[in-house]
Design a protein around this motif. Structure first.
Motif, PDB file in Angstrom:
ATOM      1  N   ASP A 110      -7.448  -5.995   2.473  1.00  9.92           N
ATOM      2  CA  ASP A 110      -6.884  -4.838   1.776  1.00  9.92           C
ATOM      3  C   ASP A 110      -7.929  -4.079   0.963  1.00  9.92           C
ATOM      4  O   ASP A 110      -7.712  -2.925   0.595  1.00  9.92           O
ATOM      5  CB  ASP A 110      -5.709  -5.246   0.890  1.00  9.92           C
ATOM      6  CG  ASP A 110      -6.103  -6.195  -0.229  1.00  9.92           C
ATOM      7  OD1 ASP A 110      -6.935  -7.087   0.020  1.00  9.92           O
ATOM      8  OD2 ASP A 110      -5.580  -6.055  -1.338  1.00  9.92           O
ATOM      9  N   ALA A 162      -1.006  -5.804  -0.011  1.00  8.02           N
ATOM     10  CA  ALA A 162      -2.124  -5.534  -0.913  1.00  8.02           C
ATOM     11  C   ALA A 162      -1.961  -6.346  -2.190  1.00  8.02           C
ATOM     12  O   ALA A 162      -0.880  -6.871  -2.478  1.00  8.02           O
ATOM     13  CB  ALA A 162      -2.194  -4.048  -1.237  1.00  8.02           C
ATOM     14  N   TRP A 183      -8.590  -0.900   2.800  1.00  3.78           N
ATOM     15  CA  TRP A 183      -7.481   0.015   3.099  1.00  3.78           C
ATOM     16  C   TRP A 183      -7.914   1.466   2.848  1.00  3.78           C
ATOM     17  O   TRP A 183      -8.568   1.768   1.854  1.00  3.78           O
ATOM     18  CB  TRP A 183      -6.267  -0.321   2.252  1.00  3.78           C
ATOM     19  CG  TRP A 183      -5.161   0.681   2.407  1.00  3.78           C
ATOM     20  CD1 TRP A 183      -4.768   1.631   1.517  1.00  3.78           C
ATOM     21  CD2 TRP A 183      -4.325   0.852   3.557  1.00  3.78           C
ATOM     22  NE1 TRP A 183      -3.738   2.382   2.027  1.00  3.78           N
ATOM     23  CE2 TRP A 183      -3.444   1.937   3.288  1.00  3.78           C
ATOM     24  CE3 TRP A 183      -4.240   0.206   4.788  1.00  3.78           C
ATOM     25  CZ2 TRP A 183      -2.487   2.375   4.199  1.00  3.78           C
ATOM     26  CZ3 TRP A 183      -3.282   0.643   5.701  1.00  3.78           C
ATOM     27  CH2 TRP A 183      -2.432   1.713   5.401  1.00  3.78           C
ATOM     28  N   ARG A 222      -3.794 -14.428   2.262  1.00  2.00           N
ATOM     29  CA  ARG A 222      -4.808 -13.502   1.766  1.00  2.00           C
ATOM     30  C   ARG A 222      -6.076 -13.609   2.606  1.00  2.00           C
ATOM     31  O   ARG A 222      -6.620 -14.693   2.790  1.00  2.00           O
ATOM     32  CB  ARG A 222      -5.145 -13.808   0.305  1.00  2.00           C
ATOM     33  CG  ARG A 222      -6.153 -12.812  -0.248  1.00  2.00           C
ATOM     34  CD  ARG A 222      -6.617 -13.128  -1.652  1.00  2.00           C
ATOM     35  NE  ARG A 222      -7.693 -12.221  -2.002  1.00  2.00           N
ATOM     36  CZ  ARG A 222      -8.746 -12.531  -2.731  1.00  2.00           C
ATOM     37  NH1 ARG A 222      -8.878 -13.755  -3.224  1.00  2.00           N
ATOM     38  NH2 ARG A 222      -9.689 -11.635  -2.978  1.00  2.00           N
ATOM     39  N   LYS A 227      -0.096  -5.320   6.310  1.00  2.00           N
ATOM     40  CA  LYS A 227      -0.649  -4.292   5.422  1.00  2.00           C
ATOM     41  C   LYS A 227      -0.194  -4.489   3.972  1.00  2.00           C
ATOM     42  O   LYS A 227       0.133  -3.532   3.282  1.00  2.00           O
ATOM     43  CB  LYS A 227      -0.297  -2.886   5.914  1.00  2.00           C
ATOM     44  CG  LYS A 227      -0.707  -2.606   7.347  1.00  2.00           C
ATOM     45  CD  LYS A 227      -0.290  -1.204   7.748  1.00  2.00           C
ATOM     46  CE  LYS A 227      -0.420  -0.994   9.234  1.00  2.00           C
ATOM     47  NZ  LYS A 227       0.124   0.286   9.682  1.00  2.00           N
ATOM     48  N   ASP A 243      -2.415  -9.513   4.234  1.00  2.00           N
ATOM     49  CA  ASP A 243      -2.979  -8.279   3.677  1.00  2.00           C
ATOM     50  C   ASP A 243      -3.874  -7.544   4.677  1.00  2.00           C
ATOM     51  O   ASP A 243      -4.641  -6.657   4.295  1.00  2.00           O
ATOM     52  CB  ASP A 243      -3.752  -8.575   2.389  1.00  2.00           C
ATOM     53  CG  ASP A 243      -4.894  -9.569   2.591  1.00  2.00           C
ATOM     54  OD1 ASP A 243      -5.094 -10.041   3.735  1.00  2.00           O
ATOM     55  OD2 ASP A 243      -5.584  -9.882   1.603  1.00  2.00           O
ATOM     56  N   TYR A 280     -10.872  -0.886   8.221  1.00  2.11           N
ATOM     57  CA  TYR A 280      -9.741  -1.759   7.896  1.00  2.11           C
ATOM     58  C   TYR A 280      -9.175  -2.419   9.154  1.00  2.11           C
ATOM     59  O   TYR A 280      -8.722  -3.563   9.124  1.00  2.11           O
ATOM     60  CB  TYR A 280      -8.659  -0.935   7.198  1.00  2.11           C
ATOM     61  CG  TYR A 280      -7.389  -1.695   6.879  1.00  2.11           C
ATOM     62  CD1 TYR A 280      -7.340  -2.625   5.843  1.00  2.11           C
ATOM     63  CD2 TYR A 280      -6.217  -1.466   7.597  1.00  2.11           C
ATOM     64  CE1 TYR A 280      -6.171  -3.312   5.543  1.00  2.11           C
ATOM     65  CE2 TYR A 280      -5.042  -2.140   7.306  1.00  2.11           C
ATOM     66  CZ  TYR A 280      -5.026  -3.067   6.280  1.00  2.11           C
ATOM     67  OH  TYR A 280      -3.867  -3.744   5.990  1.00  2.11           O
ATOM     68  N   THR A 285       2.958  -0.668   4.442  1.00  2.00           N
ATOM     69  CA  THR A 285       3.440  -2.042   4.313  1.00  2.00           C
ATOM     70  C   THR A 285       4.837  -2.130   4.918  1.00  2.00           C
ATOM     71  O   THR A 285       5.724  -1.358   4.572  1.00  2.00           O
ATOM     72  CB  THR A 285       3.478  -2.459   2.839  1.00  2.00           C
ATOM     73  OG1 THR A 285       2.184  -2.213   2.255  1.00  2.00           O
ATOM     74  CG2 THR A 285       3.817  -3.928   2.703  1.00  2.00           C
ATOM     75  N   TRP A 322      -4.252  -5.663   8.806  1.00  2.85           N
ATOM     76  CA  TRP A 322      -3.485  -4.752   9.664  1.00  2.85           C
ATOM     77  C   TRP A 322      -2.501  -5.520  10.539  1.00  2.85           C
ATOM     78  O   TRP A 322      -1.420  -5.040  10.830  1.00  2.85           O
ATOM     79  CB  TRP A 322      -4.437  -3.926  10.535  1.00  2.85           C
ATOM     80  CG  TRP A 322      -3.769  -2.805  11.262  1.00  2.85           C
ATOM     81  CD1 TRP A 322      -3.469  -1.560  10.779  1.00  2.85           C
ATOM     82  CD2 TRP A 322      -3.293  -2.821  12.623  1.00  2.85           C
ATOM     83  NE1 TRP A 322      -2.841  -0.796  11.740  1.00  2.85           N
ATOM     84  CE2 TRP A 322      -2.726  -1.549  12.877  1.00  2.85           C
ATOM     85  CE3 TRP A 322      -3.306  -3.770  13.638  1.00  2.85           C
ATOM     86  CZ2 TRP A 322      -2.168  -1.210  14.114  1.00  2.85           C
ATOM     87  CZ3 TRP A 322      -2.745  -3.443  14.864  1.00  2.85           C
ATOM     88  CH2 TRP A 322      -2.188  -2.168  15.085  1.00  2.85           C
ATOM     89  N   VAL A 329       0.863  -1.180   0.000  1.00  2.00           N
ATOM     90  CA  VAL A 329       0.000   0.000   0.000  1.00  2.00           C
ATOM     91  C   VAL A 329       0.899   1.230   0.000  1.00  2.00           C
ATOM     92  O   VAL A 329       2.088   1.153   0.335  1.00  2.00           O
ATOM     93  CB  VAL A 329      -0.934   0.027   1.227  1.00  2.00           C
ATOM     94  CG1 VAL A 329      -1.866  -1.173   1.215  1.00  2.00           C
ATOM     95  CG2 VAL A 329      -0.140   0.077   2.537  1.00  2.00           C
TER      96      VAL A 329
END
Length: 259
Positions: free
Chosen positions: A146, A223, A149, A142, A221, A180, A154, A70, A182, A10
């Motif tokens: 994301d 994506a 985001w 996954r 974080k 992906d 999020y 990220t 937090w 991100v």
């Protein structure tokens, strides 16, 4: 062989509410006109109009944490020790060979927000994609978080790993993982509610604290994991910025896919 590079990071943006308030990045932008005025301080006698179009440099000043955007967490983030008593590695001590390896994508986007990803879940997903882990593979998880985001929600999106599922990976020689969401753990508000209801401290940050037993790094974080076309047969590069004695550093992870 032609390759495609997929950005798995991100962007760090000013004021995005996808972190707790004290962690939200703030960026001050110096534009080219202001930069021209600054340049006159370094070159006595210079007038801004003497510069191309009267413009100078652009510069940014950023206030953030090492866990903003990220990033790659080092074992020192979780505890002062790892591997059952050895000093925990800081981010500048992470072996770079850990950060460029074959990638494996595990898809748990079907799981509910706050749901735990168990060791059995990991084993079942590996069986589904017909893959056997080998030492130093970089395992990406996954959750679909994301997609949120940039928004406050999020912070409570996505499933999360547990101590047992993390150790399942580490016991097979994995050193770097990523997610992906937090946090590598389940979202903190879910853990907090469970702790309030049950009073069991072992669930607090359990996936992070697995690093006390076996040292490892995880990215948070991330994506675009849904853009990786195959669950394996791709490379991951995720080198962290070198910050002395730090618990984490910003990274620009990418998936390198053979076309």
């Amino acid at each position: 062989m032609p390759t495609r590079i997929i950005d798995l990071a991100v962007a760090i943006e000013d004021g995005l509410p996808s972190d707790p308030e004290k962690m939200i990045p703030h960026i001050d932008y110096t534009d080219h006109a202001t930069g021209a005025a600054q340049m006159t301080e370094y070159f006595p006698g210079l007038q801004p109009e003497q510069l191309p179009a009267g413009l100078g440099w652009a510069v940014e000043s950023i206030q953030l944490t090492t866990h903003s955007g990220t990033h790659l967490d080092a074992p020192y983030h979780y505890h002062p020790t790892m591997d059952k008593g050895a000093p925990a590695l800081t981010i500048d001590q992470i072996p770079l060979e850990w950060c460029f390896q074959d990638g494996v994508l595990l898809d748990f986007s079907h799981k509910a927000d706050g749901e735990a990803i168990s060791a059995q879940d990991v084993a079942t997903e590996l069986e589904r994609i017909d893959y056997t882990l080998k030492p130093l593979d970089i395992v990406l998880v996954r959750t679909g978080a994301d997609a949120f985001w940039g928004r406050p929600e999020y912070l409570i999106k996505g499933a999360g790993m547990t101590r047992e599922s993390t150790l399942y990976l580490l016991e097979r020689g994995i050193k770097v993982v990523g997610i992906d969401a937090w946090s590598w753990d389940r979202p903190l508000p879910f853990l907090a509610r469970q702790f309030q209801a049950e009073g069991d401290p072992s669930i607090i940050w359990e996936a992070h604290f697995a690093g006390i037993e076996q040292g490892y790094c995880h990215m948070e974080k991330m994506a675009n994991l849904h853009h990786i076309p195959r669950p394996h047969t791709f490379k991951v590069a995720c080198f962290p910025i070198k910050i002395k004695n730090a618990s984490a550093a910003w990274a620009r992870p990418v998936a390198i896919v053979a076309e």
